[in-house]
Design a protein around this motif. Structure first.
Motif, PDB file in Angstrom:
ATOM      1  N   GLU A 240      57.568  37.956  36.651  1.00  0.00           N
ATOM      2  CA  GLU A 240      58.759  38.204  37.485  1.00  0.00           C
ATOM      3  C   GLU A 240      58.373  38.979  38.742  1.00  0.00           C
ATOM      4  O   GLU A 240      58.924  38.760  39.816  1.00  0.00           O
ATOM      5  N   GLU A 241      57.446  39.910  38.590  1.00  0.00           N
ATOM      6  CA  GLU A 241      57.007  40.720  39.728  1.00  0.00           C
ATOM      7  C   GLU A 241      56.192  39.842  40.694  1.00  0.00           C
ATOM      8  O   GLU A 241      56.337  39.931  41.922  1.00  0.00           O
TER       9      GLU A 241
ATOM     10  N   LEU B  31      52.341  48.899  40.536  1.00  0.00           N
ATOM     11  CA  LEU B  31      51.620  49.534  41.645  1.00  0.00           C
ATOM     12  C   LEU B  31      52.024  48.888  42.960  1.00  0.00           C
ATOM     13  O   LEU B  31      52.264  47.676  43.007  1.00  0.00           O
ATOM     14  N   ASP B  32      52.088  49.701  44.027  1.00  0.00           N
ATOM     15  CA  ASP B  32      52.281  49.077  45.340  1.00  0.00           C
ATOM     16  C   ASP B  32      50.882  48.694  45.859  1.00  0.00           C
ATOM     17  O   ASP B  32      49.874  48.907  45.173  1.00  0.00           O
ATOM     18  N   ILE B  33      50.829  48.135  47.067  1.00  0.00           N
ATOM     19  CA  ILE B  33      49.532  47.643  47.558  1.00  0.00           C
ATOM     20  C   ILE B  33      48.490  48.767  47.619  1.00  0.00           C
ATOM     21  O   ILE B  33      47.365  48.612  47.145  1.00  0.00           O
ATOM     22  N   GLU B  34      48.910  49.923  48.171  1.00  0.00           N
ATOM     23  CA  GLU B  34      47.963  51.041  48.285  1.00  0.00           C
ATOM     24  C   GLU B  34      47.429  51.451  46.922  1.00  0.00           C
ATOM     25  O   GLU B  34      46.236  51.702  46.753  1.00  0.00           O
ATOM     26  N   GLY B  35      48.355  51.546  45.949  1.00  0.00           N
ATOM     27  CA  GLY B  35      47.970  51.950  44.593  1.00  0.00           C
ATOM     28  C   GLY B  35      46.992  50.958  43.986  1.00  0.00           C
ATOM     29  O   GLY B  35      46.009  51.340  43.334  1.00  0.00           O
ATOM     30  N   ALA B  36      47.243  49.674  44.211  1.00  0.00           N
ATOM     31  CA  ALA B  36      46.369  48.639  43.651  1.00  0.00           C
ATOM     32  C   ALA B  36      44.986  48.690  44.309  1.00  0.00           C
ATOM     33  O   ALA B  36      43.959  48.558  43.632  1.00  0.00           O
ATOM     34  N   VAL B  37      44.958  48.920  45.631  1.00  0.00           N
ATOM     35  CA  VAL B  37      43.677  48.992  46.340  1.00  0.00           C
ATOM     36  C   VAL B  37      42.871  50.184  45.817  1.00  0.00           C
ATOM     37  O   VAL B  37      41.671  50.069  45.520  1.00  0.00           O
ATOM     38  N   GLN B  38      43.556  51.344  45.672  1.00  0.00           N
ATOM     39  CA  GLN B  38      42.854  52.537  45.178  1.00  0.00           C
ATOM     40  C   GLN B  38      42.316  52.306  43.774  1.00  0.00           C
ATOM     41  O   GLN B  38      41.205  52.731  43.444  1.00  0.00           O
ATOM     42  N   ALA B  39      43.106  51.623  42.935  1.00  0.00           N
ATOM     43  CA  ALA B  39      42.674  51.351  41.552  1.00  0.00           C
ATOM     44  C   ALA B  39      41.453  50.431  41.548  1.00  0.00           C
ATOM     45  O   ALA B  39      40.507  50.632  40.770  1.00  0.00           O
ATOM     46  N   ALA B  40      41.450  49.432  42.436  1.00  0.00           N
ATOM     47  CA  ALA B  40      40.313  48.501  42.498  1.00  0.00           C
ATOM     48  C   ALA B  40      39.058  49.234  42.973  1.00  0.00           C
ATOM     49  O   ALA B  40      37.961  49.047  42.424  1.00  0.00           O
ATOM     50  N   ILE B  41      39.220  50.101  43.994  1.00  0.00           N
ATOM     51  CA  ILE B  41      38.066  50.848  44.506  1.00  0.00           C
ATOM     52  C   ILE B  41      37.528  51.799  43.422  1.00  0.00           C
ATOM     53  O   ILE B  41      36.319  51.961  43.260  1.00  0.00           O
ATOM     54  N   ALA B  42      38.456  52.378  42.649  1.00  0.00           N
ATOM     55  CA  ALA B  42      38.037  53.277  41.564  1.00  0.00           C
ATOM     56  C   ALA B  42      37.186  52.510  40.540  1.00  0.00           C
ATOM     57  O   ALA B  42      36.198  53.044  40.016  1.00  0.00           O
ATOM     58  N   ILE B  43      37.546  51.258  40.283  1.00  0.00           N
ATOM     59  CA  ILE B  43      36.754  50.446  39.338  1.00  0.00           C
ATOM     60  C   ILE B  43      35.350  50.218  39.909  1.00  0.00           C
ATOM     61  O   ILE B  43      34.341  50.400  39.234  1.00  0.00           O
ATOM     62  N   VAL B  44      35.292  49.835  41.200  1.00  0.00           N
ATOM     63  CA  VAL B  44      33.986  49.584  41.826  1.00  0.00           C
ATOM     64  C   VAL B  44      33.125  50.858  41.771  1.00  0.00           C
ATOM     65  O   VAL B  44      31.936  50.810  41.406  1.00  0.00           O
ATOM     66  N   GLU B  45      33.740  51.987  42.098  1.00  0.00           N
ATOM     67  CA  GLU B  45      32.983  53.252  42.112  1.00  0.00           C
ATOM     68  C   GLU B  45      32.491  53.616  40.716  1.00  0.00           C
ATOM     69  O   GLU B  45      31.378  54.115  40.551  1.00  0.00           O
ATOM     70  N   ALA B  46      33.329  53.381  39.708  1.00  0.00           N
ATOM     71  CA  ALA B  46      32.934  53.699  38.333  1.00  0.00           C
ATOM     72  C   ALA B  46      31.747  52.831  37.912  1.00  0.00           C
ATOM     73  O   ALA B  46      30.806  53.318  37.275  1.00  0.00           O
ATOM     74  N   VAL B  47      31.773  51.561  38.306  1.00  0.00           N
ATOM     75  CA  VAL B  47      30.665  50.673  37.944  1.00  0.00           C
ATOM     76  C   VAL B  47      29.386  51.125  38.655  1.00  0.00           C
ATOM     77  O   VAL B  47      28.314  51.212  38.050  1.00  0.00           O
ATOM     78  N   ARG B  48      29.531  51.474  39.949  1.00  0.00           N
ATOM     79  CA  ARG B  48      28.352  51.933  40.713  1.00  0.00           C
ATOM     80  C   ARG B  48      27.759  53.195  40.092  1.00  0.00           C
ATOM     81  O   ARG B  48      26.553  53.321  39.953  1.00  0.00           O
ATOM     82  N   ALA B  49      28.628  54.149  39.733  1.00  0.00           N
ATOM     83  CA  ALA B  49      28.173  55.410  39.154  1.00  0.00           C
ATOM     84  C   ALA B  49      27.465  55.127  37.827  1.00  0.00           C
ATOM     85  O   ALA B  49      26.407  55.695  37.542  1.00  0.00           O
ATOM     86  N   GLY B  50      28.023  54.218  37.039  1.00  0.00           N
ATOM     87  CA  GLY B  50      27.430  53.869  35.751  1.00  0.00           C
ATOM     88  C   GLY B  50      26.054  53.257  35.930  1.00  0.00           C
ATOM     89  O   GLY B  50      25.128  53.527  35.179  1.00  0.00           O
ATOM     90  N   ARG B  51      25.905  52.436  36.976  1.00  0.00           N
ATOM     91  CA  ARG B  51      24.616  51.773  37.212  1.00  0.00           C
ATOM     92  C   ARG B  51      23.561  52.790  37.635  1.00  0.00           C
ATOM     93  O   ARG B  51      22.406  52.698  37.251  1.00  0.00           O
ATOM     94  N   LYS B  52      24.003  53.791  38.416  1.00  0.00           N
ATOM     95  CA  LYS B  52      23.042  54.811  38.866  1.00  0.00           C
ATOM     96  C   LYS B  52      22.549  55.617  37.671  1.00  0.00           C
ATOM     97  O   LYS B  52      21.380  55.917  37.539  1.00  0.00           O
TER      98      LYS B  52
END
Ligand code: DC
Length: 212
Positions: free
Chosen positions: A134-135, A189-210
């Motif tokens: 619906e959303e 989530l609004d667009i900003e919230g979704a973008v921040q959540a996606a970036i947080a996922i990328v950062e978490a993966v990068r940190a995990g790889r390091k």
């Protein structure tokens, strides 16, 4: 780095892909546009969408310079894209273009249905975006209305559900989450919230790889 963003129709993956790519200075490819371009070529030529040989020829003759055509974004072309994308020959013809785009420096974000599973199974980050139907219908109706299309939200919802079913049910590269994808539900989530959540996922993966 390759970031794969997959999800059902109108889940917001295109906007997310664009914004995440801009954040990292990466290139962005909305792979739905490629299938839409093939579908539009078939519609313009008056060929039946079920004609796999003609759809394959249209995919081989694809002009990436035409991806900016606003007509590709219409409801009719989206529905037709879901039909032509069922053909394995069409998907195979589009694979090389998508993979070379993905592997060019400095990095790329690709969004679609099968990026994390088939096009770039080796992507460093995979995100599977979902939202309540619906959303998604509400957002898509707003977007289409903004482009001047007359829309009925109930019809948009029906279209989205039909498209999801076709995209999930096809034999060749169906819409599905890769086992190693991170799920992102943007329903509330609004667009900003979704973008921040996606970036947080990328950062978490990068940190995990390091760390690893
Ligand atoms: O994301 P979109 O609505 O622009 O996609 C239009 C159609 O194209 C979608 O219903 C199925 C097809 N598609 C696909 O099969 N694989 C992709 N990677 C992207 C889109």
């Amino acid at each position: 780095m390759i970031i794969a963003i997959d999800g059902p129709a109108a889940s917001g993956k295109g906007t997310l892909g664009k914004r995440v790519a801009a954040h990292y200075g990466f290139r962005h490819l909305d792979t739905g546009l490629i299938y839409r371009a093939v579908a539009k070529a078939m519609l313009d030529a008056g060929h039946p969408l079920t004609d796999e040989a003609r759809a394959h020829a249209a995919a081989e003759a694809l002009d990436p310079g035409a991806f900016g055509d606003p007509a590709l974004k219409s409801q009719r072309v989206g529905e037709a894209a879901s039909v032509v994308s069922v053909h394995p020959a069409v998907r195979a013809a589009l694979l090389t273009f998508q993979r070379s785009f993905a592997h060019e420096p400095p990095g790329a974000v690709l969004d679609g249905r099968d990026i994390g599973t088939v096009v770039c199974p080796d992507a460093e980050v995979k995100i599977f975006v979902v939202a309540r139907p619906e959303e998604r219908a509400r957002r898509r109706a707003l977007e289409l209305a903004g482009r001047g299309e007359t829309v009925d939200e109930a019809a948009v919802l029906a279209d989205i559900l039909r498209r999801d079913e076709r995209d999930r049910g096809r034999a060749a590269a169906p819409l599905k989450s890769a086992p190693d994808a991170h799920l992102l539900d943007t329903s509330d989530l609004d667009i900003e919230g979704a973008v921040q959540a996606a970036i947080a996922i990328v950062e978490a993966v990068r940190a995990g790889r390091k760390r690893g």
